[in-house]
Motif scaffolding. Structure first.
Motif, PDB file in Angstrom:
ATOM      1  N   MET A   1       0.878  -1.312  -0.136  1.00 48.74           N
ATOM      2  CA  MET A   1       0.056  -0.028   0.023  1.00 48.74           C
ATOM      3  C   MET A   1       0.773   1.153   0.089  1.00 48.74           C
ATOM      4  N   ARG A   2       1.914   1.278   0.592  1.00 48.89           N
ATOM      5  CA  ARG A   2       2.923   2.393   0.652  1.00 48.89           C
ATOM      6  C   ARG A   2       3.486   2.648  -0.595  1.00 48.89           C
ATOM      7  N   TRP A   3       3.843   1.472  -1.085  1.00 51.82           N
ATOM      8  CA  TRP A   3       4.580   1.541  -2.534  1.00 51.82           C
ATOM      9  C   TRP A   3       3.687   2.072  -3.563  1.00 51.82           C
ATOM     10  N   LEU A   4       2.269   1.870  -3.492  1.00 49.86           N
ATOM     11  CA  LEU A   4       1.241   2.335  -4.469  1.00 49.86           C
ATOM     12  C   LEU A   4       1.236   3.907  -4.379  1.00 49.86           C
ATOM     13  N   LYS A   5       1.142   4.316  -3.075  1.00 43.74           N
ATOM     14  CA  LYS A   5       0.945   5.890  -2.765  1.00 43.74           C
ATOM     15  C   LYS A   5       2.259   6.415  -3.079  1.00 43.74           C
ATOM     16  N   LEU A   6       3.479   5.766  -3.189  1.00 42.45           N
ATOM     17  CA  LEU A   6       4.558   6.396  -3.509  1.00 42.45           C
ATOM     18  C   LEU A   6       4.768   6.570  -5.003  1.00 42.45           C
ATOM     19  N   LEU A   7       4.247   5.422  -5.515  1.00 45.06           N
ATOM     20  CA  LEU A   7       4.027   5.485  -7.134  1.00 45.06           C
ATOM     21  C   LEU A   7       3.015   6.455  -7.617  1.00 45.06           C
ATOM     22  N   ALA A   8       1.880   6.686  -6.888  1.00 45.69           N
ATOM     23  CA  ALA A   8       0.966   7.687  -7.364  1.00 45.69           C
ATOM     24  C   ALA A   8       1.584   9.209  -7.116  1.00 45.69           C
ATOM     25  N   GLY A   9       2.217   9.245  -6.197  1.00 47.11           N
ATOM     26  CA  GLY A   9       2.787  10.620  -5.935  1.00 47.11           C
ATOM     27  C   GLY A   9       4.030  11.061  -6.963  1.00 47.11           C
ATOM     28  N   TRP A  10       4.781   9.838  -7.430  1.00 53.70           N
ATOM     29  CA  TRP A  10       5.751  10.048  -8.320  1.00 53.70           C
ATOM     30  C   TRP A  10       5.100  10.429  -9.777  1.00 53.70           C
ATOM     31  N   PHE A  11       3.914   9.749  -9.855  1.00 58.54           N
ATOM     32  CA  PHE A  11       3.304   9.988 -11.129  1.00 58.54           C
ATOM     33  C   PHE A  11       2.838  11.574 -11.244  1.00 58.54           C
ATOM     34  N   TRP A  12       1.926  11.559 -10.151  1.00 62.98           N
ATOM     35  CA  TRP A  12       1.434  13.092 -10.158  1.00 62.98           C
ATOM     36  C   TRP A  12       2.576  14.418 -10.199  1.00 62.98           C
ATOM     37  N   ARG A  13       3.715  14.012  -9.731  1.00 64.75           N
ATOM     38  CA  ARG A  13       4.999  15.040  -9.733  1.00 64.75           C
ATOM     39  C   ARG A  13       5.385  14.964 -11.208  1.00 64.75           C
ATOM     40  N   VAL A  14       5.630  13.969 -11.807  1.00 61.92           N
ATOM     41  CA  VAL A  14       6.156  13.893 -13.068  1.00 61.92           C
ATOM     42  C   VAL A  14       4.901  14.557 -14.152  1.00 61.92           C
ATOM     43  N   ASP A  15       3.652  14.205 -13.889  1.00 61.24           N
ATOM     44  CA  ASP A  15       2.598  14.807 -14.738  1.00 61.24           C
ATOM     45  C   ASP A  15       2.731  16.381 -14.739  1.00 61.24           C
ATOM     46  N   ALA A  16       2.741  16.791 -13.379  1.00 62.83           N
ATOM     47  CA  ALA A  16       2.645  18.188 -13.278  1.00 62.83           C
ATOM     48  C   ALA A  16       3.965  18.831 -13.708  1.00 62.83           C
ATOM     49  N   SER A  17       5.107  18.274 -13.690  1.00 57.23           N
ATOM     50  CA  SER A  17       6.359  18.805 -14.445  1.00 57.23           C
ATOM     51  C   SER A  17       6.351  18.953 -15.975  1.00 57.23           C
ATOM     52  N   LEU A  18       5.753  17.947 -16.511  1.00 60.70           N
ATOM     53  CA  LEU A  18       5.353  18.012 -17.777  1.00 60.70           C
ATOM     54  C   LEU A  18       4.460  18.715 -18.344  1.00 60.70           C
ATOM     55  N   GLY A  19       3.663  19.517 -17.532  1.00 63.80           N
ATOM     56  CA  GLY A  19       2.813  20.305 -17.905  1.00 63.80           C
ATOM     57  C   GLY A  19       1.303  19.928 -17.942  1.00 63.80           C
ATOM     58  N   GLY A  20       1.185  18.912 -17.161  1.00 58.93           N
ATOM     59  CA  GLY A  20      -0.252  18.391 -17.072  1.00 58.93           C
ATOM     60  C   GLY A  20      -1.184  18.877 -16.316  1.00 58.93           C
ATOM     61  N   ASP A  21      -0.711  19.726 -15.574  1.00 63.85           N
ATOM     62  CA  ASP A  21      -1.678  20.417 -14.648  1.00 63.85           C
ATOM     63  C   ASP A  21      -2.178  21.894 -15.312  1.00 63.85           C
ATOM     64  N   ALA A  22      -1.790  22.061 -16.663  1.00 63.85           N
ATOM     65  CA  ALA A  22      -2.373  23.210 -17.292  1.00 63.85           C
ATOM     66  C   ALA A  22      -3.791  23.136 -17.858  1.00 63.85           C
ATOM     67  N   LYS A  23      -4.372  24.287 -18.165  1.00 59.79           N
ATOM     68  CA  LYS A  23      -5.741  23.881 -18.755  1.00 59.79           C
ATOM     69  C   LYS A  23      -5.671  23.278 -19.771  1.00 59.79           C
TER      70      LYS A  23
END
Length: 114
Positions: A1-23
């Motif tokens: 369960m901890r690994w799943l949260k860690l992977l999800a956190g990494w995914f959202w950080r990478v997605d935001a750094s690549l511009g995924g949080d833009a409109k």
């Protein structure tokens, strides 16, 4: 369960750094709002493209152009393309909900802007 949260956190950080949080632009908004329609259009396009090749093959004398196995293969490839694009549309909807960009109708209503 901890690994799943860690992977999800990494995914959202990478997605935001690549511009995924833009409109999202119009294509992303369409794919999130209509994933089934996107899958049907993609499956029909791939199926039509494969049928075109079968017609060319039949015109050039390929004897197995309209064999059951060939038609079944084309149908399976078109279905796989449609289901894959539908999955991408649902993934895009999930991603836009995470950043607060979906549903668009609620955000674009009158009176929601200060």
């Amino acid at each position: 369960m901890r690994w799943l949260k860690l992977l999800a956190g990494w995914f959202w950080r990478v997605d935001a750094s690549l511009g995924g949080d833009a409109k999202p632009h119009l294509g992303q908004r369409f794919s999130a709002a209509h994933p089934v329609r996107l899958g049907l259009v993609a499956g029909a396009a791939v199926g039509g493209f494969l049928i075109l090749f079968l017609l060319i093959g039949a015109a050039t004398g390929w004897e197995y152009a309209f064999a059951l196995a060939t038609l079944l293969f084309c149908l399976c490839v078109a279905a796989f393309a449609g289901v894959s694009m539908m999955g991408i549309g649902y993934f895009e909807r999930w991603r836009q909900r995470h950043y607060g960009h979906y549903p668009h109708e609620v955000q674009d209503e009158r009176g929601s802007h200060p």
